[in-house]
Design an enzyme around this catalytic site. Structure first.
Site, PDB file in Angstrom:
ATOM      1  N   SER A 139     -21.279  -8.436 -64.494  1.00 17.60           N
ATOM      2  CA  SER A 139     -21.361  -6.985 -64.648  1.00 17.60           C
ATOM      3  C   SER A 139     -20.313  -6.388 -63.745  1.00 17.60           C
ATOM      4  O   SER A 139     -19.851  -7.038 -62.793  1.00 17.60           O
ATOM      5  CB  SER A 139     -22.758  -6.494 -64.239  1.00 17.60           C
ATOM      6  OG  SER A 139     -22.775  -5.083 -64.059  1.00 17.60           O
ATOM      7  N   TYR A 152     -30.326  -6.487 -58.817  1.00 12.28           N
ATOM      8  CA  TYR A 152     -29.339  -6.685 -59.882  1.00 12.28           C
ATOM      9  C   TYR A 152     -27.951  -6.919 -59.288  1.00 12.28           C
ATOM     10  O   TYR A 152     -27.247  -7.871 -59.657  1.00 12.28           O
ATOM     11  CB  TYR A 152     -29.335  -5.459 -60.796  1.00 12.28           C
ATOM     12  CG  TYR A 152     -28.509  -5.596 -62.042  1.00 12.28           C
ATOM     13  CD1 TYR A 152     -29.068  -6.096 -63.220  1.00 12.28           C
ATOM     14  CD2 TYR A 152     -27.172  -5.204 -62.071  1.00 12.28           C
ATOM     15  CE1 TYR A 152     -28.314  -6.208 -64.375  1.00 12.28           C
ATOM     16  CE2 TYR A 152     -26.413  -5.322 -63.215  1.00 12.28           C
ATOM     17  CZ  TYR A 152     -26.988  -5.823 -64.376  1.00 12.28           C
ATOM     18  OH  TYR A 152     -26.237  -5.945 -65.516  1.00 12.28           O
TER      19      TYR A 152
END
Length: 257
Positions: A139, A152
């Site tokens: 990401s 995350y």
């Protein structure tokens, strides 16, 4: 980059395939002629996988035995594993002060420990053949941080370290490892984040898209899952044999600042 059919069809294992990026990668691989095992916790992924021409394996990848079981299933069905795409992920938005420990552990187990265990289990088959491709869907949060995403961001940063280590260990064995770092992609995971971010930041959902998700983007739109799948196809091709240990940003210009 070309998405034409590879000269040698491969066996691919893809995780997190019931929607979004994973579903797009499975579809693209099947169109290329690969044999694909789609792995997801959601049983609804079976219909999606089979519609694309892939086999389906239901698994909770926070469980170590399930990770090893997924690779064993691919070996049983197709005789080995050539390509591994670690894509499965979840999200939970909360401040560090209020972040639930069980959510932290679940996210780390699914998004960092599972990719390690899947790579470890697939490695001997790639090494034996002298050819392998590992692609970790990280990401843009593997490069930068955002408030409310401690687990995350930590998992995705760790995934870059795992990618680089795998690249160094696999180079002489014909195995490459790369990470893809997208900004916000049109997926159910992102849709869920919009509501969470709206609550966390006391904004309406359109403000979240404009002021948080696209604030740092030069290209003011969300990314299509198919755009990520095209890059996966390149990184898992013979043409990308010299590409390893790299983090490929698809970030709409986010990190150009």
């Amino acid at each position: 980059m070309s998405s034409s059919k590879p000269s040698t069809p491969r066996v691919a294992v893809v995780t997190g395939t019931s929607s979004g990026i994973g579903a797009a990668v499975v579809k693209h691989f099947c169109e290329q002629g690969h044999q694909v095992l789609a792995v997801d916790f959601n049983p609804a992924g079976k219909e999606i996988a089979e519609a694309a021409g892939a086999a389906f394996y239901q698994a909770d990848l926070t469980d170590a035995d399930a990770c090893r079981g997924a690779i064993a299933e691919a070996v049983k069905r197709f005789g080995g594993v050539d390509i591994l795409v670690n894509n499965a992920g979840i999200q939970h938005v909360a401040s560090i002060e209020t972040f639930p420990e069980e959510k932290w552990r679940q996210i780390i187990d699914l998004m960092l420990t599972a990719p390690f265990l899947l790579t470890q289990a697939a490695w001997p088959y790639m090494r034996e053949k002298g050819w392998g491709r590992v692609v970790n869907i990280a990401s843009i949060h593997a490069q930068v941080a955002s408030p409310g995403k401690a687990a995350y961001v930590s998992a995705k940063h760790g995934m870059i370290g795992l990618t680089k280590t795998a690249a160094l260990e696999g180079g002489e064995q014909g195995i490459t490892a790369n990470a893809i770092c997208p900004a916000y992609v049109k997926t159910p995971l992102v849709d869920n984040q919009i509501a969470d971010q709206a609550k966390l930041n006391n904004m309406d959902e359109q403000e979240v898209i404009e002021k948080i998700m696209l604030k740092n983007a030069a290209v003011k739109r969300l990314i299509e899952p198919s755009e990520v799948a095209e890059l996966v196809a390149y990184l898992t091709s013979d043409a990308a044999g010299a590409v390893t240990g790299a983090s490929w940003n698809i970030d709409l210009g986010w990190t150009a600042h």
